[in-house]
Design a protein around this motif. Structure first.
Motif, PDB file in Angstrom:
ATOM      1  N   UNK A   1       0.620  -1.103  -0.050  1.00  0.00           N
ATOM      2  CA  UNK A   1      -0.002  -0.031  -0.116  1.00  0.00           C
ATOM      3  C   UNK A   1       0.767   1.325  -0.017  1.00  0.00           C
ATOM      4  N   UNK A   2       0.421   2.203  -0.858  1.00  0.00           N
ATOM      5  CA  UNK A   2       1.272   3.621  -1.000  1.00  0.00           C
ATOM      6  C   UNK A   2       2.162   3.507  -1.983  1.00  0.00           C
ATOM      7  N   UNK A   3       2.687   2.281  -2.594  1.00  0.00           N
ATOM      8  CA  UNK A   3       3.955   2.319  -3.245  1.00  0.00           C
ATOM      9  C   UNK A   3       3.364   3.044  -4.880  1.00  0.00           C
ATOM     10  N   UNK A   4       4.203   3.415  -5.482  1.00  0.00           N
ATOM     11  CA  UNK A   4       4.134   4.186  -6.751  1.00  0.00           C
ATOM     12  C   UNK A   4       4.725   3.485  -7.996  1.00  0.00           C
ATOM     13  N   UNK A   5       4.572   3.956  -8.916  1.00  0.00           N
ATOM     14  CA  UNK A   5       5.178   3.387 -10.288  1.00  0.00           C
ATOM     15  C   UNK A   5       5.226   4.582 -11.311  1.00  0.00           C
ATOM     16  N   UNK A   6       6.229   4.358 -12.370  1.00  0.00           N
ATOM     17  CA  UNK A   6       6.786   4.994 -13.532  1.00  0.00           C
ATOM     18  C   UNK A   6       6.609   4.518 -14.593  1.00  0.00           C
ATOM     19  N   UNK A   7       5.456   4.586 -15.384  1.00  0.00           N
ATOM     20  CA  UNK A   7       5.364   3.977 -16.794  1.00  0.00           C
ATOM     21  C   UNK A   7       5.333   4.956 -17.895  1.00  0.00           C
ATOM     22  N   UNK A   8       5.539   4.475 -19.087  1.00  0.00           N
ATOM     23  CA  UNK A   8       5.695   5.204 -20.219  1.00  0.00           C
ATOM     24  C   UNK A   8       5.917   4.702 -21.659  1.00  0.00           C
ATOM     25  N   UNK A   9       6.040   5.543 -22.556  1.00  0.00           N
ATOM     26  CA  UNK A   9       6.642   4.915 -23.839  1.00  0.00           C
ATOM     27  C   UNK A   9       7.631   5.882 -24.377  1.00  0.00           C
ATOM     28  N   UNK A  10       8.635   5.233 -25.164  1.00  0.00           N
ATOM     29  CA  UNK A  10       9.785   5.898 -25.728  1.00  0.00           C
ATOM     30  C   UNK A  10       9.756   5.595 -26.959  1.00  0.00           C
TER      31      UNK A  10
ATOM     32  N   UNK B   1       7.766  -0.310 -27.414  1.00  0.00           N
ATOM     33  CA  UNK B   1       8.341   0.912 -26.915  1.00  0.00           C
ATOM     34  C   UNK B   1       8.041   1.103 -25.426  1.00  0.00           C
ATOM     35  N   UNK B   2       7.075   0.388 -24.833  1.00  0.00           N
ATOM     36  CA  UNK B   2       6.631   0.462 -23.371  1.00  0.00           C
ATOM     37  C   UNK B   2       7.354   0.025 -22.174  1.00  0.00           C
TER      38      UNK B   2
ATOM     39  N   UNK C   1       0.395   6.504  -6.698  1.00  0.00           N
ATOM     40  CA  UNK C   1       0.378   7.377  -8.216  1.00  0.00           C
ATOM     41  C   UNK C   1       1.271   6.255  -9.150  1.00  0.00           C
ATOM     42  N   UNK C   2       0.469   6.320 -10.360  1.00  0.00           N
ATOM     43  CA  UNK C   2       1.363   5.555 -11.312  1.00  0.00           C
ATOM     44  C   UNK C   2       1.739   6.781 -12.321  1.00  0.00           C
ATOM     45  N   UNK C   3       2.771   7.272 -12.285  1.00  0.00           N
ATOM     46  CA  UNK C   3       3.413   8.392 -13.228  1.00  0.00           C
ATOM     47  C   UNK C   3       3.522   7.979 -14.780  1.00  0.00           C
ATOM     48  N   UNK C   4       2.962   8.690 -15.706  1.00  0.00           N
ATOM     49  CA  UNK C   4       2.775   8.591 -16.937  1.00  0.00           C
ATOM     50  C   UNK C   4       3.946   9.334 -17.606  1.00  0.00           C
ATOM     51  N   UNK C   5       5.092   8.717 -18.327  1.00  0.00           N
ATOM     52  CA  UNK C   5       6.079   9.378 -18.610  1.00  0.00           C
ATOM     53  C   UNK C   5       6.516   8.838 -20.229  1.00  0.00           C
ATOM     54  N   UNK C   6       6.096   9.880 -21.115  1.00  0.00           N
ATOM     55  CA  UNK C   6       6.075   9.547 -22.317  1.00  0.00           C
ATOM     56  C   UNK C   6       7.453  10.366 -22.812  1.00  0.00           C
ATOM     57  N   UNK C   7       8.286   9.822 -23.446  1.00  0.00           N
ATOM     58  CA  UNK C   7       9.640  10.409 -23.981  1.00  0.00           C
ATOM     59  C   UNK C   7       9.875  10.243 -25.357  1.00  0.00           C
ATOM     60  N   UNK C   8      10.369  11.327 -25.921  1.00  0.00           N
ATOM     61  CA  UNK C   8      10.383  11.380 -27.412  1.00  0.00           C
ATOM     62  C   UNK C   8      12.145  11.805 -27.466  1.00  0.00           C
ATOM     63  N   UNK C   9      12.771  10.561 -28.112  1.00  0.00           N
ATOM     64  CA  UNK C   9      14.377  10.757 -28.247  1.00  0.00           C
ATOM     65  C   UNK C   9      14.817  11.613 -29.253  1.00  0.00           C
ATOM     66  N   UNK C  10      16.050  12.274 -29.243  1.00  0.00           N
ATOM     67  CA  UNK C  10      16.582  12.985 -30.353  1.00  0.00           C
ATOM     68  C   UNK C  10      17.869  12.305 -30.921  1.00  0.00           C
ATOM     69  N   UNK C  11      17.893  12.103 -32.371  1.00  0.00           N
ATOM     70  CA  UNK C  11      19.081  11.490 -32.820  1.00  0.00           C
ATOM     71  C   UNK C  11      20.447  12.139 -32.484  1.00  0.00           C
TER      72      UNK C  11
END
Length: 281
Positions: free
Chosen positions: A29-38, A70-71, A104-114
């Motif tokens: 209980x109380x744990x969080x998470x970070x999820x997203x797409x690259x 990419x997830x 909280x489940x934090x949604x973190x979507x990241x776009x990479x640069x070449x």
């Protein structure tokens, strides 16, 4: 018992133990998470990117790799601030600071640069905190409010009433009179609260993932006093099925964890009738 039956028994016990341990690890209980797409500059997903999540106060690292879509997901994180870096061959490394709160489940979507992986892109703008992952209706009473809002009895459970849909139900029979209340001296430390019309004894209280309810009245056992409390979340609707024991709400309390730096604080709590306001007459 022959060796074959013994081996079968030991194997079954090991499997059940592993399942039970995994269940506990995932349900803290109380744990969080970070999820997203690259993704890359064209919007195509990047598989095989390395995601490293480092807790800033302890330098503890967790890592994950993006899948074919990419997830990525980094689960079971303590509520805290984290440094997140994403690395992939042929792309610049992205670094960003992320703060996650209890449950909280934090949604973190990241776009990479070449570019070269030795080059780094630092993301400073904080994304809007909108929960797009789960339907849970909840609010976190964070540390700034725990420490900053005056508490007459220094009972942090009173702060639960800041959440919409909650109302005090003290004296409505839930605590079963003065003789069966959880108390320190003459002061009750249980807080009977009704949420969204449910009975006041229909709230699940958890402290660092373990049950924190009085078995007699089904109200809360004492919260840690405010200086030891980090934050707590109050889920009032659409919470997960693992919290199916009560219909009203789920309160997950998280205590402070250690850091790599020695620190401490102190307080003085004075209550004296000479400070009370007097009736003009």
């Amino acid at each position: 018992m022959d060796q074959r039956k013994m081996a079968r028994t030991v194997f079954l016990f090991a499997v059940l133990s592993a399942m039970f341990a995994a269940n506990l690890f995932g349900q803290g209980g109380g744990n969080a998470a970070i999820t997203g797409t690259v993704t890359d500059p064209s919007g195509a997903v990047v598989a095989g990117a390395q995601v490293t999540v480092t807790q800033q106060s302890t330098s503890v690292k967790r890592s994950a790799t993006t899948n074919a879509s990419g997830n990525f997901t980094v689960p079971s994180l303590l509520p805290a601030s984290y440094s997140v870096t994403i690395e992939a061959a042929g792309f610049k490394t992205v670094a960003q600071t992320v703060t996650v709160l209890a449950d909280q489940i934090r949604d973190l979507n990241v776009r990479l640069e070449v570019g070269q992986s030795t080059q780094q892109v630092i993301v400073e703008a904080a994304p809007v905190l909108v929960n797009t992952i789960t339907p849970v209706l909840s609010q976190v009473i964070e540390q700034s409010r725990v420490e900053g809002i005056p508490l007459v009895t220094r009972n942090a459970a009173d702060l639960t009433l800041l959440v919409p849909g909650t109302t005090s139900a003290n004296g409505d029979g839930v605590q079963q009179g003065d003789t069966k209340q959880i108390a320190v001296g003459t002061r009750s430390v249980a807080e009977s609260i009704a949420v969204n019309g449910a009975r006041p004894d229909q709230i699940s209280y958890n402290l660092d993932g373990a049950n924190n309810e009085d078995l007699m009245s089904n109200t809360n056992n004492p919260f840690p006093f405010p200086d030891a409390l980090q934050e707590f979340s109050v889920q009032t609707n659409s919470f997960d099925a693992r919290y199916g024991t009560n219909a009203g709400a789920v309160v997950n309390v998280v205590t402070k964890s250690g850091t790599n730096v020695w620190h401490g604080d102190g307080f003085e709590f004075v209550r004296n009738k000479i400070f009370n306001a007097h009736n003009f007459f």
